[in-house]
Design a protein around this motif. Structure first.
Motif, short mmCIF file in Angstrom:
data_model
loop_
_atom_site.label_atom_id
_atom_site.label_comp_id
_atom_site.label_asym_id
_atom_site.label_seq_id
_atom_site.Cartn_x
_atom_site.Cartn_y
_atom_site.Cartn_z
N VAL A 1 44.07 38.04 39.97
CA VAL A 1 42.89 38.88 40.22
C VAL A 1 43.23 39.83 41.36
O VAL A 1 43.66 39.39 42.44
CB VAL A 1 41.66 38.02 40.60
N THR A 2 43.06 41.11 41.11
CA THR A 2 43.33 42.12 42.12
C THR A 2 42.10 42.98 42.30
O THR A 2 41.59 43.56 41.34
CB THR A 2 44.52 43.00 41.72
N VAL A 3 41.61 43.06 43.55
CA VAL A 3 40.42 43.84 43.86
C VAL A 3 40.81 44.96 44.80
O VAL A 3 41.31 44.71 45.90
CB VAL A 3 39.33 42.96 44.49
N SER A 4 40.57 46.17 44.38
CA SER A 4 40.93 47.34 45.19
C SER A 4 39.71 47.86 45.94
O SER A 4 38.58 47.77 45.45
CB SER A 4 41.52 48.43 44.32
N ALA A 5 39.96 48.41 47.11
CA ALA A 5 38.86 48.92 47.95
C ALA A 5 38.29 50.21 47.39
O ALA A 5 38.96 50.93 46.65
CB ALA A 5 39.38 49.14 49.37
N VAL B 1 40.12 45.11 39.38
CA VAL B 1 38.78 45.70 39.46
C VAL B 1 38.60 46.34 40.83
O VAL B 1 39.33 46.04 41.77
CB VAL B 1 37.66 44.66 39.25
N GLN B 2 37.61 47.20 40.91
CA GLN B 2 37.27 47.80 42.20
C GLN B 2 36.30 46.88 42.94
O GLN B 2 35.60 46.06 42.33
CB GLN B 2 36.64 49.17 42.00
N LEU C 1 32.88 41.41 43.96
CA LEU C 1 34.25 41.11 44.39
C LEU C 1 34.68 41.98 45.56
O LEU C 1 34.28 43.15 45.67
CB LEU C 1 35.21 41.28 43.21
N LYS C 2 35.48 41.38 46.42
CA LYS C 2 35.98 42.04 47.62
C LYS C 2 37.51 42.06 47.59
O LYS C 2 38.13 41.21 46.94
CB LYS C 2 35.52 41.28 48.86
N PRO C 3 38.14 42.97 48.32
CA PRO C 3 39.60 42.97 48.38
C PRO C 3 40.16 41.61 48.83
O PRO C 3 41.24 41.21 48.38
CB PRO C 3 39.91 44.08 49.38
N ASP C 4 39.43 40.91 49.69
CA ASP C 4 39.89 39.59 50.15
C ASP C 4 39.91 38.54 49.04
O ASP C 4 40.48 37.46 49.22
CB ASP C 4 38.98 39.09 51.29
N ASP C 5 39.29 38.84 47.91
CA ASP C 5 39.33 37.91 46.77
C ASP C 5 40.61 38.05 45.96
O ASP C 5 40.86 37.27 45.04
CB ASP C 5 38.13 38.16 45.85
N THR C 6 41.42 39.03 46.30
CA THR C 6 42.68 39.23 45.59
C THR C 6 43.59 38.02 45.75
O THR C 6 43.88 37.61 46.88
CB THR C 6 43.40 40.49 46.11
#
Length: 123
Positions: free
Chosen positions: A119-123, A12-13, A85-90
């Motif tokens: 879980v992958t969070v992109s900036a 997710v973004q 969600l934040k990138p740091d949650d990846t």
């Protein structure tokens, strides 16, 4: 013996939401604690949220106000609703189970673990 199977991970973004699920089965006593942990590459596994059988919960400071842990005993399913969600949650997210009445985020307290969901969070 307790079996745990996670699902719901994805990409997710930043700012997006995901809901993780963990179906549990086996010898489930009334008194128990279930939790979510996560592990990012090169980092130690860390506790995210925990819930005990009386409904008490605890959260890591980094996710308070953004994540919500819940459990549906009729469906034998644990959830983690994640918002903002934040990138740091990846990370790889794991479900864990223990026979205890205290909500703890200490890894060594949990003898039963699932295989994880990414879980992958992109900036």
């Amino acid at each position: 013996q307790v079996s745990l199977v996670e699902s719901g991970g994805g990409s997710v973004q930043a700012g997006g939401s995901l809901r993780l699920s963990c179906v549990f089965s086996g010898y489930i006593l009334r008194t128990n604690c279930m939790s979510w942990f996560r592990q990012a590459p090169g980092k130690e596994r860390e506790g995210v949220a925990a819930i005990v059988s009386d409904g008490s919960t605890t959260y890591a400071d980094s996710v308070k106000g953004r994540f919500t842990i819940s459990k549906d005993n009729a469906k034998n399913t644990l959830y983690l609703q994640m918002h903002s969600l934040k990138p740091d949650d990846t990370a790889m997210y794991y479900c864990a189970f223990a026979y205890m009445s205290t909500a703890t985020l200490t890894t060594r307290e949990y003898p039963y673990w699932g295989q994880g969901t990414q879980v992958t969070v992109s900036a």
